[in-house]
Design a protein around this motif. Structure first.
Motif, PDB file in Angstrom:
ATOM      1  N   MET A 182       0.827  -1.215   0.000  1.00 48.04           N
ATOM      2  CA  MET A 182       0.000   0.000   0.000  1.00 48.04           C
ATOM      3  C   MET A 182       0.858   1.260   0.000  1.00 48.04           C
ATOM      4  O   MET A 182       0.384   2.341   0.267  1.00 48.04           O
ATOM      5  CB  MET A 182      -0.905   0.018   1.233  1.00 48.04           C
ATOM      6  N   PHE A 183       2.181   1.123  -0.257  1.00 43.89           N
ATOM      7  CA  PHE A 183       3.040   2.307  -0.229  1.00 43.89           C
ATOM      8  C   PHE A 183       2.698   3.219  -1.391  1.00 43.89           C
ATOM      9  O   PHE A 183       2.617   2.777  -2.534  1.00 43.89           O
ATOM     10  CB  PHE A 183       4.509   1.877  -0.309  1.00 43.89           C
ATOM     11  N   SER A 184       2.424   4.483  -1.103  1.00 45.67           N
ATOM     12  CA  SER A 184       2.070   5.385  -2.195  1.00 45.67           C
ATOM     13  C   SER A 184       2.929   6.640  -2.138  1.00 45.67           C
ATOM     14  O   SER A 184       3.130   7.244  -1.083  1.00 45.67           O
ATOM     15  CB  SER A 184       0.581   5.727  -2.134  1.00 45.67           C
ATOM     16  N   LEU A 185       3.441   6.985  -3.320  1.00 40.81           N
ATOM     17  CA  LEU A 185       4.329   8.141  -3.428  1.00 40.81           C
ATOM     18  C   LEU A 185       3.574   9.422  -3.100  1.00 40.81           C
ATOM     19  O   LEU A 185       4.113  10.346  -2.506  1.00 40.81           O
ATOM     20  CB  LEU A 185       4.888   8.197  -4.853  1.00 40.81           C
ATOM     21  N   GLU A 186       2.274   9.420  -3.447  1.00 41.23           N
ATOM     22  CA  GLU A 186       1.452  10.604  -3.225  1.00 41.23           C
ATOM     23  C   GLU A 186       1.315  10.882  -1.717  1.00 41.23           C
ATOM     24  O   GLU A 186       1.467  12.004  -1.263  1.00 41.23           O
ATOM     25  CB  GLU A 186       0.083  10.365  -3.859  1.00 41.23           C
ATOM     26  N   THR A 187       1.022   9.791  -0.956  1.00 41.14           N
ATOM     27  CA  THR A 187       0.901   9.948   0.485  1.00 41.14           C
ATOM     28  C   THR A 187       2.219  10.424   1.084  1.00 41.14           C
ATOM     29  O   THR A 187       2.244  11.285   1.962  1.00 41.14           O
ATOM     30  CB  THR A 187       0.503   8.602   1.134  1.00 41.14           C
ATOM     31  N   LEU A 188       3.313   9.860   0.569  1.00 39.52           N
ATOM     32  CA  LEU A 188       4.630  10.236   1.080  1.00 39.52           C
ATOM     33  C   LEU A 188       4.882  11.730   0.851  1.00 39.52           C
ATOM     34  O   LEU A 188       5.343  12.441   1.751  1.00 39.52           O
ATOM     35  CB  LEU A 188       5.702   9.399   0.382  1.00 39.52           C
ATOM     36  N   GLN A 189       4.518  12.205  -0.348  1.00 36.23           N
ATOM     37  CA  GLN A 189       4.707  13.629  -0.647  1.00 36.23           C
ATOM     38  C   GLN A 189       3.892  14.504   0.286  1.00 36.23           C
ATOM     39  O   GLN A 189       4.368  15.514   0.802  1.00 36.23           O
ATOM     40  CB  GLN A 189       4.299  13.917  -2.094  1.00 36.23           C
ATOM     41  N   GLN A 190       2.621  14.076   0.507  1.00 33.26           N
ATOM     42  CA  GLN A 190       1.760  14.853   1.412  1.00 33.26           C
ATOM     43  C   GLN A 190       2.343  14.881   2.815  1.00 33.26           C
ATOM     44  O   GLN A 190       2.305  15.901   3.497  1.00 33.26           O
ATOM     45  CB  GLN A 190       0.361  14.240   1.448  1.00 33.26           C
ATOM     46  N   THR A 191       2.897  13.719   3.234  1.00 31.21           N
ATOM     47  CA  THR A 191       3.485  13.650   4.566  1.00 31.21           C
ATOM     48  C   THR A 191       4.684  14.579   4.684  1.00 31.21           C
ATOM     49  O   THR A 191       4.818  15.318   5.666  1.00 31.21           O
ATOM     50  CB  THR A 191       3.927  12.204   4.877  1.00 31.21           C
ATOM     51  N   LEU A 192       5.555  14.555   3.660  1.00 30.04           N
ATOM     52  CA  LEU A 192       6.747  15.396   3.721  1.00 30.04           C
ATOM     53  C   LEU A 192       6.371  16.872   3.754  1.00 30.04           C
ATOM     54  O   LEU A 192       6.973  17.661   4.483  1.00 30.04           O
ATOM     55  CB  LEU A 192       7.665  15.098   2.532  1.00 30.04           C
ATOM     56  N   SER A 193       5.332  17.225   2.988  1.00 29.60           N
ATOM     57  CA  SER A 193       4.945  18.639   2.987  1.00 29.60           C
ATOM     58  C   SER A 193       4.330  19.027   4.328  1.00 29.60           C
ATOM     59  O   SER A 193       4.567  20.129   4.836  1.00 29.60           O
ATOM     60  CB  SER A 193       4.042  18.927   1.788  1.00 29.60           C
ATOM     61  N   ALA A 194       3.547  18.087   4.931  1.00 24.56           N
ATOM     62  CA  ALA A 194       2.991  18.372   6.258  1.00 24.56           C
ATOM     63  C   ALA A 194       4.111  18.466   7.299  1.00 24.56           C
ATOM     64  O   ALA A 194       4.073  19.299   8.211  1.00 24.56           O
ATOM     65  CB  ALA A 194       1.992  17.289   6.654  1.00 24.56           C
ATOM     66  N   LEU A 195       5.137  17.625   7.150  1.00 22.80           N
ATOM     67  CA  LEU A 195       6.277  17.670   8.076  1.00 22.80           C
ATOM     68  C   LEU A 195       6.983  19.018   7.993  1.00 22.80           C
ATOM     69  O   LEU A 195       7.350  19.600   9.010  1.00 22.80           O
ATOM     70  CB  LEU A 195       7.277  16.564   7.724  1.00 22.80           C
ATOM     71  N   GLY A 196       7.135  19.505   6.754  1.00 17.75           N
ATOM     72  CA  GLY A 196       7.819  20.775   6.554  1.00 17.75           C
ATOM     73  C   GLY A 196       7.158  21.902   7.312  1.00 17.75           C
ATOM     74  O   GLY A 196       7.830  22.798   7.831  1.00 17.75           O
TER      75      GLY A 196
ATOM     76  N   SER B 221      -5.974   8.687   3.945  1.00 17.48           N
ATOM     77  CA  SER B 221      -5.284   7.803   2.988  1.00 17.48           C
ATOM     78  C   SER B 221      -5.339   6.344   3.418  1.00 17.48           C
ATOM     79  O   SER B 221      -5.061   5.459   2.628  1.00 17.48           O
ATOM     80  CB  SER B 221      -3.829   8.223   2.849  1.00 17.48           C
ATOM     81  N   PHE B 222      -5.684   6.088   4.681  1.00 21.49           N
ATOM     82  CA  PHE B 222      -5.736   4.735   5.241  1.00 21.49           C
ATOM     83  C   PHE B 222      -4.407   4.007   5.115  1.00 21.49           C
ATOM     84  O   PHE B 222      -4.367   2.789   5.066  1.00 21.49           O
ATOM     85  CB  PHE B 222      -6.855   3.905   4.599  1.00 21.49           C
ATOM     86  N   SER B 223      -3.316   4.747   5.017  1.00 25.63           N
ATOM     87  CA  SER B 223      -2.030   4.049   5.021  1.00 25.63           C
ATOM     88  C   SER B 223      -1.219   4.587   6.196  1.00 25.63           C
ATOM     89  O   SER B 223      -1.319   5.755   6.556  1.00 25.63           O
ATOM     90  CB  SER B 223      -1.300   4.257   3.710  1.00 25.63           C
ATOM     91  N   SER B 224      -0.443   3.722   6.804  1.00 28.42           N
ATOM     92  CA  SER B 224       0.248   4.105   8.030  1.00 28.42           C
ATOM     93  C   SER B 224       1.743   4.261   7.844  1.00 28.42           C
ATOM     94  O   SER B 224       2.332   5.249   8.254  1.00 28.42           O
ATOM     95  CB  SER B 224      -0.003   3.060   9.121  1.00 28.42           C
ATOM     96  N   LEU B 225       2.358   3.253   7.200  1.00 34.11           N
ATOM     97  CA  LEU B 225       3.821   3.248   7.148  1.00 34.11           C
ATOM     98  C   LEU B 225       4.371   4.446   6.393  1.00 34.11           C
ATOM     99  O   LEU B 225       5.307   5.096   6.854  1.00 34.11           O
ATOM    100  CB  LEU B 225       4.322   1.952   6.506  1.00 34.11           C
ATOM    101  N   ASP B 226       3.772   4.750   5.232  1.00 37.14           N
ATOM    102  CA  ASP B 226       4.328   5.861   4.453  1.00 37.14           C
ATOM    103  C   ASP B 226       4.040   7.203   5.115  1.00 37.14           C
ATOM    104  O   ASP B 226       4.586   8.225   4.723  1.00 37.14           O
ATOM    105  CB  ASP B 226       3.878   5.845   2.982  1.00 37.14           C
ATOM    106  N   VAL B 227       3.160   7.210   6.130  1.00 35.20           N
ATOM    107  CA  VAL B 227       2.929   8.443   6.886  1.00 35.20           C
ATOM    108  C   VAL B 227       3.858   8.489   8.104  1.00 35.20           C
ATOM    109  O   VAL B 227       4.558   9.475   8.326  1.00 35.20           O
ATOM    110  CB  VAL B 227       1.456   8.538   7.349  1.00 35.20           C
ATOM    111  N   PHE B 228       3.887   7.393   8.878  1.00 30.70           N
ATOM    112  CA  PHE B 228       4.551   7.491  10.175  1.00 30.70           C
ATOM    113  C   PHE B 228       6.042   7.160  10.152  1.00 30.70           C
ATOM    114  O   PHE B 228       6.751   7.558  11.069  1.00 30.70           O
ATOM    115  CB  PHE B 228       3.792   6.677  11.216  1.00 30.70           C
ATOM    116  N   LEU B 229       6.526   6.487   9.095  1.00 32.20           N
ATOM    117  CA  LEU B 229       7.983   6.279   9.026  1.00 32.20           C
ATOM    118  C   LEU B 229       8.729   7.609   8.849  1.00 32.20           C
ATOM    119  O   LEU B 229       9.674   7.872   9.599  1.00 32.20           O
ATOM    120  CB  LEU B 229       8.344   5.282   7.918  1.00 32.20           C
ATOM    121  N   PRO B 230       8.312   8.462   7.901  1.00 29.54           N
ATOM    122  CA  PRO B 230       9.003   9.751   7.790  1.00 29.54           C
ATOM    123  C   PRO B 230       8.884  10.576   9.072  1.00 29.54           C
ATOM    124  O   PRO B 230       9.834  11.271   9.448  1.00 29.54           O
ATOM    125  CB  PRO B 230       8.271  10.458   6.639  1.00 29.54           C
TER     126      PRO B 230
END
Lengths: 279, 218
Positions: free
Chosen positions: B1-15, B181-190
């Motif tokens: 369920m790893f999604s690049l889109e979710t990862l991008q959203q997470t990184l921008s929220a982290l910023g 997004s219902f995905s956890s790893l690509d949100v909480f690992l970063p």
């Protein structure tokens, strides 16, 4: 040292005050809302489809859409205060904001806060594969059948309680098989390990729409209905009344049922009075 | 369920929220050091009143959940007519809570100082206050540095609690993304990596500080 003692005194008196008094004896928040042209809404947007965020971080969902229409009717702007759920009811009681959406209407909470008329209901339903021998969602028709549920969820507990009743009446209980996710329960139904799936109705409606290959059907509701509404501080009866009146107008002109179809896939009749459960 | 889109959203929220987490952590860390210094001074040099006040502070703070303190401070103060922004209320609550533990850490650091040093300071004519400020407290901090670093890591990991009073920091920003997004790893690992990075940066600072303070250690 003096500074520390002062802050300690302030801290302790805050503790005492917050335990003793639930809100200030001041004017109804409706006056403030209208004067500032601003309705402060506390929200934990982590509960799709009721309240969530889109990719840009904007707050969207069923209740936010209704709230924004209600605010429009009152001629005010919505200001969201985004916070984790555990802070919302304490904050409402302390008067930190005006209203919060998407609360289960319970007798226990109704002692602490007031409810605007409900905007939605949560109810469980029974899903089957068309023509697999389950006639209806009545518990007597399910007696002796195998049903798939998600483990440790409210629907599972409800079915267990219903099983106790069946056994007491001398009938065969529903055999429950538990899974982790809704996908797994649907798989069990489709390959015949289970004759039905019991879960929240909006979830089942989504599953029917997602698995067009499998002739799935929501055969009916099961168990009672729990209303979902917005909470307001008890000190602001005028605000509660104004919000209820606006929601009522949106129900009357069909906006609410339109939004129900959009977000839940089904519509539900909403009560305007006597919606607080007795217990 | 790893999604690049979710990862991008997470990184921008982290910023946008890493600053909130940093501000909470550094702010609460400073409040904790100040509260701890004042409290340990009162306990060891403030007579029976100081001793009582310090003990009461430590007991109340250690004996109640941080969650409760956060709610009392942020919703109790407005009832007294004091309005503070949520982030300041969170800094104060986390900092005052941690200050109780810092009190105990510093107390250990003070007691480790050889009594001869204080006698020597008296001999050269330093006032009680000067002895405390110039001889005792700096050495106590230097002695306690490893424990203070551990306390700082606890402060860092307490900051997600601020989300209950409407401060959106890194963890809650992740929860918001996870909920849609219902995905956890690509949100909480970063997000986990960001916490490690903050903690590592602080540890490096502490190592540097440790070297600077080495000559002061008693």
């Amino acid at each position: 040292m003096v500074h520390l003692k002062k802050s300690k005194v302030a801290f302790l008196s805050a503790l005492v005050v917050s335990l003793g008094i639930t809100s200030q004896a001041s004017a109804d928040a409706l006056d403030t809302v209208l004067a500032n042209k601003k309705l402060v809404v506390a929200i934990d947007p982590t509960f799709a489809p009721f309240e969530f965020t889109d990719a840009s971080g904007k707050i969207v969902g069923y209740d936010p859409e209704i709230i924004e229409k209600v605010a429009e009717k009152l001629g005010v702007e919505v200001e969201y205060s985004v916070m984790a759920f555990s802070g919302i009811i304490p904050g409402l009681i302390a008067g930190a904001f005006d209203v919060t959406p998407t609360l289960n209407v319970t007798a226990e909470r109704a002692q602490k806060i007031d409810y605007v008329m409900p905007t939605a209901a949560s109810m469980n339903a029974v899903m089957i594969v068309s023509g697999n021998g389950v006639a209806s969602s009545s518990i007597d028709d399910l007696s002796g059948k195998t049903c798939a549920v998600k483990q440790t969820t409210q629907p599972e507990q409800m079915m267990m309680a219903m099983n106790d009743e069946l056994v007491k009446a001398g009938k065969a209980p529903v055999e429950l098989i538990g899974f982790e996710t809704i996908e797994q329960t649907v798989a069990a139904l489709v390959d015949g390990r289970a004759a039905c799936v019991v879960d929240d109705k909006s979830v089942l409606v989504q599953a029917v729409a997602a698995r067009t290959d499998a002739k799935l059907e929501v055969v009916g509701d099961i168990g009672g209905t729990q209303w979902i509404g917005w909470g307001v501080n008890k000190a602001n009866p005028k605000l509660t009344e104004a919000l209820s009146a606006a929601v009522k107008e949106l129900v009357a002109d069909g906006t609410v049922s339109q939004l129900q179809t959009k977000y839940f896939g089904y519509t539900v009749e909403l009560p305007t009075a006597d919606f607080i459960p007795a217990q | 369920m790893f999604s690049l889109e979710t990862l991008q959203q997470t990184l921008s929220a982290l910023g946008s929220t890493v600053w909130i987490t940093l501000m909470l952590t550094l702010g609460a860390g400073i409040v904790s050091l100040i509260a701890g210094s004042i409290s340990v001074s009162a306990q060891l040099g403030g007579g029976w009143v100081g001793l009582f006040a310090s003990r009461a502070y430590v007991s109340v703070m250690r004996g109640t959940p941080l969650l409760v303190q956060l709610l009392v401070l942020s919703y109790g103060l407005p009832l007294l007519g004091i309005r503070v922004p949520p982030i300041l209320a969170a800094i104060l609550a986390i900092g005052l809570n941690s200050g109780a533990y810092t009190t105990e850490i510093l107390r250990g650091g003070v007691l480790a100082i050889a009594p001869g040093q204080i006698e020597a300071a008296k001999m050269v004519g330093l006032s009680r206050f000067a002895i405390w400020r110039r001889v005792v407290l700096p050495q106590a901090m230097a002695n306690s540095l490893p424990m203070l670093v551990a306390e700082f890591s606890i402060i860092l990991k307490s900051t997600p609690l601020a989300s209950i009073i409407s401060v959106t920091e890194m963890t809650y920003a992740g929860v918001l993304i996870q909920a849609r997004s219902f995905s956890s790893l690509d949100v909480f690992l970063p997000i986990a990596a960001a916490y490690v990075a903050i903690f590592y940066a602080f540890t490096m600072l502490a190592v540097w500080l440790d070297r600077q303070l080495a000559p002061m250690r008693g």
